[in-house]
Design a protein around this motif. Structure first.
Motif, PDB file in Angstrom:
ATOM      1  N   ALA A  37     -25.761  -3.484 -21.274  1.00 29.60           N
ATOM      2  CA  ALA A  37     -24.404  -3.965 -21.527  1.00 29.60           C
ATOM      3  C   ALA A  37     -24.189  -5.337 -20.896  1.00 29.60           C
ATOM      4  O   ALA A  37     -23.552  -6.211 -21.497  1.00 29.60           O
ATOM      5  CB  ALA A  37     -23.378  -2.963 -20.994  1.00 29.60           C
ATOM      6  N   ARG A  38     -24.726  -5.525 -19.695  1.00 29.40           N
ATOM      7  CA  ARG A  38     -24.608  -6.852 -19.057  1.00 29.40           C
ATOM      8  C   ARG A  38     -25.297  -7.914 -19.898  1.00 29.40           C
ATOM      9  O   ARG A  38     -24.769  -8.995 -20.102  1.00 29.40           O
ATOM     10  CB  ARG A  38     -25.235  -6.833 -17.665  1.00 29.40           C
ATOM     11  CG  ARG A  38     -24.285  -6.438 -16.596  1.00 29.40           C
ATOM     12  CD  ARG A  38     -24.896  -6.753 -15.271  1.00 29.40           C
ATOM     13  NE  ARG A  38     -24.873  -8.207 -15.093  1.00 29.40           N
ATOM     14  CZ  ARG A  38     -24.509  -8.791 -13.982  1.00 29.40           C
ATOM     15  NH1 ARG A  38     -24.170  -8.065 -12.956  1.00 29.40           N
ATOM     16  NH2 ARG A  38     -24.514 -10.091 -13.885  1.00 29.40           N
ATOM     17  N   PHE A  39     -26.510  -7.613 -20.371  1.00 31.56           N
ATOM     18  CA  PHE A  39     -27.265  -8.576 -21.166  1.00 31.56           C
ATOM     19  C   PHE A  39     -26.563  -8.874 -22.482  1.00 31.56           C
ATOM     20  O   PHE A  39     -26.429 -10.030 -22.880  1.00 31.56           O
ATOM     21  CB  PHE A  39     -28.684  -8.050 -21.435  1.00 31.56           C
ATOM     22  CG  PHE A  39     -29.499  -8.957 -22.297  1.00 31.56           C
ATOM     23  CD1 PHE A  39     -30.114 -10.069 -21.758  1.00 31.56           C
ATOM     24  CD2 PHE A  39     -29.654  -8.692 -23.642  1.00 31.56           C
ATOM     25  CE1 PHE A  39     -30.867 -10.920 -22.556  1.00 31.56           C
ATOM     26  CE2 PHE A  39     -30.406  -9.537 -24.446  1.00 31.56           C
ATOM     27  CZ  PHE A  39     -31.011 -10.648 -23.903  1.00 31.56           C
ATOM     28  N   LEU A  40     -26.117  -7.829 -23.184  1.00 28.20           N
ATOM     29  CA  LEU A  40     -25.552  -8.011 -24.520  1.00 28.20           C
ATOM     30  C   LEU A  40     -24.134  -8.560 -24.525  1.00 28.20           C
ATOM     31  O   LEU A  40     -23.743  -9.251 -25.473  1.00 28.20           O
ATOM     32  CB  LEU A  40     -25.589  -6.687 -25.286  1.00 28.20           C
ATOM     33  CG  LEU A  40     -26.963  -6.185 -25.682  1.00 28.20           C
ATOM     34  CD1 LEU A  40     -26.856  -4.831 -26.351  1.00 28.20           C
ATOM     35  CD2 LEU A  40     -27.661  -7.172 -26.596  1.00 28.20           C
ATOM     36  N   PHE A  41     -23.331  -8.248 -23.496  1.00 27.74           N
ATOM     37  CA  PHE A  41     -21.915  -8.601 -23.561  1.00 27.74           C
ATOM     38  C   PHE A  41     -21.426  -9.446 -22.385  1.00 27.74           C
ATOM     39  O   PHE A  41     -20.785 -10.467 -22.588  1.00 27.74           O
ATOM     40  CB  PHE A  41     -21.070  -7.331 -23.664  1.00 27.74           C
ATOM     41  CG  PHE A  41     -21.438  -6.477 -24.834  1.00 27.74           C
ATOM     42  CD1 PHE A  41     -21.220  -6.906 -26.121  1.00 27.74           C
ATOM     43  CD2 PHE A  41     -22.037  -5.250 -24.649  1.00 27.74           C
ATOM     44  CE1 PHE A  41     -21.566  -6.139 -27.211  1.00 27.74           C
ATOM     45  CE2 PHE A  41     -22.385  -4.464 -25.724  1.00 27.74           C
ATOM     46  CZ  PHE A  41     -22.155  -4.908 -27.017  1.00 27.74           C
ATOM     47  N   VAL A  42     -21.710  -9.025 -21.149  1.00 30.21           N
ATOM     48  CA  VAL A  42     -21.130  -9.681 -19.983  1.00 30.21           C
ATOM     49  C   VAL A  42     -21.740 -11.064 -19.762  1.00 30.21           C
ATOM     50  O   VAL A  42     -21.020 -12.061 -19.644  1.00 30.21           O
ATOM     51  CB  VAL A  42     -21.295  -8.801 -18.726  1.00 30.21           C
ATOM     52  CG1 VAL A  42     -20.758  -9.499 -17.500  1.00 30.21           C
ATOM     53  CG2 VAL A  42     -20.614  -7.456 -18.936  1.00 30.21           C
ATOM     54  N   ASP A  43     -23.057 -11.141 -19.695  1.00 33.00           N
ATOM     55  CA  ASP A  43     -23.735 -12.412 -19.434  1.00 33.00           C
ATOM     56  C   ASP A  43     -24.110 -13.156 -20.708  1.00 33.00           C
ATOM     57  O   ASP A  43     -24.807 -14.168 -20.650  1.00 33.00           O
ATOM     58  CB  ASP A  43     -25.001 -12.176 -18.605  1.00 33.00           C
ATOM     59  CG  ASP A  43     -24.681 -11.671 -17.214  1.00 33.00           C
ATOM     60  OD1 ASP A  43     -23.578 -11.951 -16.722  1.00 33.00           O
ATOM     61  OD2 ASP A  43     -25.553 -11.012 -16.614  1.00 33.00           O
ATOM     62  N   ALA A  44     -23.674 -12.670 -21.849  1.00 33.84           N
ATOM     63  CA  ALA A  44     -24.053 -13.277 -23.123  1.00 33.84           C
ATOM     64  C   ALA A  44     -23.341 -14.601 -23.337  1.00 33.84           C
ATOM     65  O   ALA A  44     -22.258 -14.839 -22.829  1.00 33.84           O
ATOM     66  CB  ALA A  44     -23.729 -12.326 -24.270  1.00 33.84           C
ATOM     67  N   ILE A  45     -23.976 -15.443 -24.110  1.00 31.13           N
ATOM     68  CA  ILE A  45     -23.376 -16.699 -24.543  1.00 31.13           C
ATOM     69  C   ILE A  45     -22.880 -16.461 -25.965  1.00 31.13           C
ATOM     70  O   ILE A  45     -23.641 -16.093 -26.850  1.00 31.13           O
ATOM     71  CB  ILE A  45     -24.412 -17.856 -24.517  1.00 31.13           C
ATOM     72  CG1 ILE A  45     -25.017 -18.003 -23.131  1.00 31.13           C
ATOM     73  CG2 ILE A  45     -23.783 -19.148 -25.001  1.00 31.13           C
ATOM     74  CD1 ILE A  45     -24.024 -18.324 -22.044  1.00 31.13           C
ATOM     75  N   CYS A  92     -28.212 -14.688 -26.452  1.00 37.82           N
ATOM     76  CA  CYS A  92     -27.741 -15.952 -27.012  1.00 37.82           C
ATOM     77  C   CYS A  92     -27.289 -15.679 -28.446  1.00 37.82           C
ATOM     78  O   CYS A  92     -28.063 -15.786 -29.397  1.00 37.82           O
ATOM     79  CB  CYS A  92     -28.863 -16.991 -26.961  1.00 37.82           C
ATOM     80  SG  CYS A  92     -28.371 -18.607 -27.576  1.00 37.82           S
ATOM     81  N   TRP A  93     -26.029 -15.314 -28.610  1.00 34.66           N
ATOM     82  CA  TRP A  93     -25.515 -14.921 -29.922  1.00 34.66           C
ATOM     83  C   TRP A  93     -25.515 -16.051 -30.937  1.00 34.66           C
ATOM     84  O   TRP A  93     -25.703 -15.785 -32.131  1.00 34.66           O
ATOM     85  CB  TRP A  93     -24.147 -14.276 -29.781  1.00 34.66           C
ATOM     86  CG  TRP A  93     -24.239 -12.943 -29.103  1.00 34.66           C
ATOM     87  CD1 TRP A  93     -23.808 -12.632 -27.862  1.00 34.66           C
ATOM     88  CD2 TRP A  93     -24.837 -11.753 -29.627  1.00 34.66           C
ATOM     89  NE1 TRP A  93     -24.094 -11.318 -27.565  1.00 34.66           N
ATOM     90  CE2 TRP A  93     -24.726 -10.754 -28.633  1.00 34.66           C
ATOM     91  CE3 TRP A  93     -25.468 -11.435 -30.817  1.00 34.66           C
ATOM     92  CZ2 TRP A  93     -25.213  -9.471 -28.806  1.00 34.66           C
ATOM     93  CZ3 TRP A  93     -25.945 -10.148 -30.994  1.00 34.66           C
ATOM     94  CH2 TRP A  93     -25.823  -9.180 -29.999  1.00 34.66           C
ATOM     95  N   PRO A  94     -25.324 -17.322 -30.558  1.00 34.76           N
ATOM     96  CA  PRO A  94     -25.463 -18.378 -31.566  1.00 34.76           C
ATOM     97  C   PRO A  94     -26.873 -18.424 -32.165  1.00 34.76           C
ATOM     98  O   PRO A  94     -27.030 -18.678 -33.360  1.00 34.76           O
ATOM     99  CB  PRO A  94     -25.148 -19.670 -30.800  1.00 34.76           C
ATOM    100  CG  PRO A  94     -24.298 -19.233 -29.669  1.00 34.76           C
ATOM    101  CD  PRO A  94     -24.787 -17.860 -29.311  1.00 34.76           C
ATOM    102  N   PHE A  95     -27.881 -18.158 -31.345  1.00 33.11           N
ATOM    103  CA  PHE A  95     -29.256 -18.109 -31.855  1.00 33.11           C
ATOM    104  C   PHE A  95     -29.425 -16.944 -32.825  1.00 33.11           C
ATOM    105  O   PHE A  95     -30.023 -17.097 -33.891  1.00 33.11           O
ATOM    106  CB  PHE A  95     -30.235 -17.974 -30.691  1.00 33.11           C
ATOM    107  CG  PHE A  95     -31.655 -17.810 -31.134  1.00 33.11           C
ATOM    108  CD1 PHE A  95     -32.415 -18.909 -31.481  1.00 33.11           C
ATOM    109  CD2 PHE A  95     -32.232 -16.548 -31.215  1.00 33.11           C
ATOM    110  CE1 PHE A  95     -33.734 -18.766 -31.893  1.00 33.11           C
ATOM    111  CE2 PHE A  95     -33.534 -16.395 -31.623  1.00 33.11           C
ATOM    112  CZ  PHE A  95     -34.291 -17.501 -31.967  1.00 33.11           C
TER     113      PHE A  95
END
Length: 113
Positions: free
Chosen positions: A59-67, A88-91
């Motif tokens: 959850a931290r990787f996908l949402f909290v610390d995500a760009i 990196c959601w833009p990627f």
């Protein structure tokens, strides 16, 4: 001549059975199945700890610390952001067709769909 009646067919009606016992909600199911013996309780506790140890970093990787916003790879670097970076959601948005179809020609993707 009449055919012999199979042994699994009865001529008399059977008595109706009583309805099943009423059970409460999920807490009773958890208590009766997952915590009914010490070994099952220990396994349930270990499984719960493993789930927490896996889900929280995910959850931290996908949402909290995500760009969430950016225009290039540089926007997703920890040096640019100033803290640890997760997904990196833009990627993902930019590369989603390639992730889904690989190098299948764009004009022929209707065949895959």
């Amino acid at each position: 001549m009449s055919a012999a009646q199979p042994s699994y067919v009865t001529r008399a009606l059977t008595e109706p059975e009583p309805p099943p016992a009423v059970r409460a909600g999920g807490a009773v199911a958890i208590g009766s199945r997952l915590l009914n013996r010490p070994f099952n309780a220990a396994l349930t506790a270990v499984a719960a700890v493993l789930v927490v140890l896996v889900l929280w970093p995910l959850a931290r990787f996908l949402f909290v610390d995500a760009i969430w916003h950016g225009a290039s790879r540089v926007d997703c670097l920890s040096e640019t952001v100033g803290h640890a970076v997760g997904a990196c959601w833009p990627f993902i948005k930019a590369k989603f067709p390639q992730l889904m179809y690989g190098f299948y020609p764009e004009g022929e993707r209707w065949r895959v769909n």
